[in-house]
Design a protein around this motif. Structure first.
Motif, short mmCIF file in Angstrom:
data_model
loop_
_atom_site.label_atom_id
_atom_site.label_comp_id
_atom_site.label_asym_id
_atom_site.label_seq_id
_atom_site.Cartn_x
_atom_site.Cartn_y
_atom_site.Cartn_z
N VAL A 3 25.42 -2.06 -61.17
CA VAL A 3 24.08 -2.00 -61.76
C VAL A 3 23.40 -3.35 -61.68
O VAL A 3 22.20 -3.45 -61.43
N HIS A 4 24.17 -4.43 -61.83
CA HIS A 4 23.59 -5.77 -61.83
C HIS A 4 23.12 -6.21 -60.44
O HIS A 4 22.29 -7.10 -60.32
N GLU A 5 23.66 -5.60 -59.38
CA GLU A 5 23.26 -5.95 -58.02
C GLU A 5 22.07 -5.13 -57.53
O GLU A 5 21.50 -5.43 -56.50
N CYS A 6 21.73 -4.10 -58.26
CA CYS A 6 20.67 -3.19 -57.84
C CYS A 6 19.51 -3.27 -58.84
O CYS A 6 19.75 -3.32 -60.05
N CYS A 7 18.30 -3.28 -58.34
CA CYS A 7 17.15 -3.31 -59.23
C CYS A 7 16.01 -2.51 -58.62
O CYS A 7 15.95 -2.30 -57.41
N VAL A 8 15.13 -2.05 -59.49
CA VAL A 8 13.96 -1.32 -59.03
C VAL A 8 13.15 -2.23 -58.11
O VAL A 8 12.95 -3.41 -58.40
N GLY A 9 12.73 -1.69 -56.99
CA GLY A 9 11.99 -2.46 -56.00
C GLY A 9 12.85 -2.98 -54.87
O GLY A 9 12.33 -3.38 -53.82
N MET A 10 14.16 -2.98 -55.05
CA MET A 10 15.07 -3.44 -54.00
C MET A 10 14.88 -2.55 -52.76
O MET A 10 14.77 -1.34 -52.87
N GLU A 11 14.84 -3.18 -51.60
CA GLU A 11 14.63 -2.43 -50.36
C GLU A 11 15.91 -2.37 -49.54
O GLU A 11 16.68 -3.34 -49.50
N LEU A 12 16.13 -1.25 -48.90
CA LEU A 12 17.22 -1.12 -47.95
C LEU A 12 16.87 -1.92 -46.71
O LEU A 12 15.68 -2.11 -46.41
N ARG A 13 17.88 -2.36 -46.00
CA ARG A 13 17.64 -3.03 -44.73
C ARG A 13 17.05 -1.99 -43.77
O ARG A 13 17.52 -0.87 -43.68
N ARG A 14 15.97 -2.36 -43.11
CA ARG A 14 15.33 -1.43 -42.16
C ARG A 14 16.28 -1.17 -40.99
O ARG A 14 16.93 -2.09 -40.51
N LEU A 15 16.33 0.08 -40.59
CA LEU A 15 17.15 0.46 -39.45
C LEU A 15 16.22 0.90 -38.33
O LEU A 15 15.51 1.89 -38.46
N ARG A 16 16.21 0.12 -37.26
CA ARG A 16 15.38 0.45 -36.10
C ARG A 16 16.23 1.25 -35.12
O ARG A 16 17.31 0.82 -34.73
#
Length: 132
Positions: A3-16
């Motif tokens: 929970v402490h590593e994840c927060c609202v607004g966090m983005e996944l790494r884009r996968l091209r």
């Protein structure tokens, strides 16, 4: 992930994703059993008013799922759903993205999408991932 590593607004790494090729479509058709002509036959696609063939929707959903499991282990995914909002033409260059939009009771809700180089969104999705 905690929970402490994840927060609202966090983005996944884009996968091209590499440009969608006819070979990719043929291989996916063989693997999935989906040999619908609009994915493989230019004349069939033109008969439906398209310039060329389009990618399988489930192929695009698989790419989006791949980007999700690069962010969280598969066993932590509690739900995953998507809806197709536009066709993906052959030779398109999709990019998968996502971000955390809510965290409740150790569950992160993510908004997911696939967009093309021209800005067209072809898939919108949502996932719920256990983070505790």
């Amino acid at each position: 992930m905690t929970v402490h590593e994840c927060c609202v607004g966090m983005e996944l790494r884009r996968l091209r994703i590499e440009p969608i090729s006819r070979t990719t479509l043929a291989l996916f058709a063989g693997a999935s059993g989906d040999h619908q002509p609009s994915h493989l036959d230019i004349e069939a696609a033109k008969a439906k008013g398209r310039d060329d063939v389009i990618a399988h929707g489930m192929l695009m959903m698989a790419y989006l799922g791949r980007s999700l499991i690069e962010w969280a282990p598969q066993e932590k995914i509690r739900s995953y759903k998507a809806r197709f909002v536009a066709a993906t033409p052959v030779h398109a260059e999709p990019t998968c993205s996502g971000r955390v939009v809510a965290i409740n009771d150790r569950l992160a809700t993510l908004e997911l999408a696939i967009t093309l180089a021209d800005g067209t969104t072809v898939l919108r999705g949502e996932a719920v991932v256990e983070i505790g």
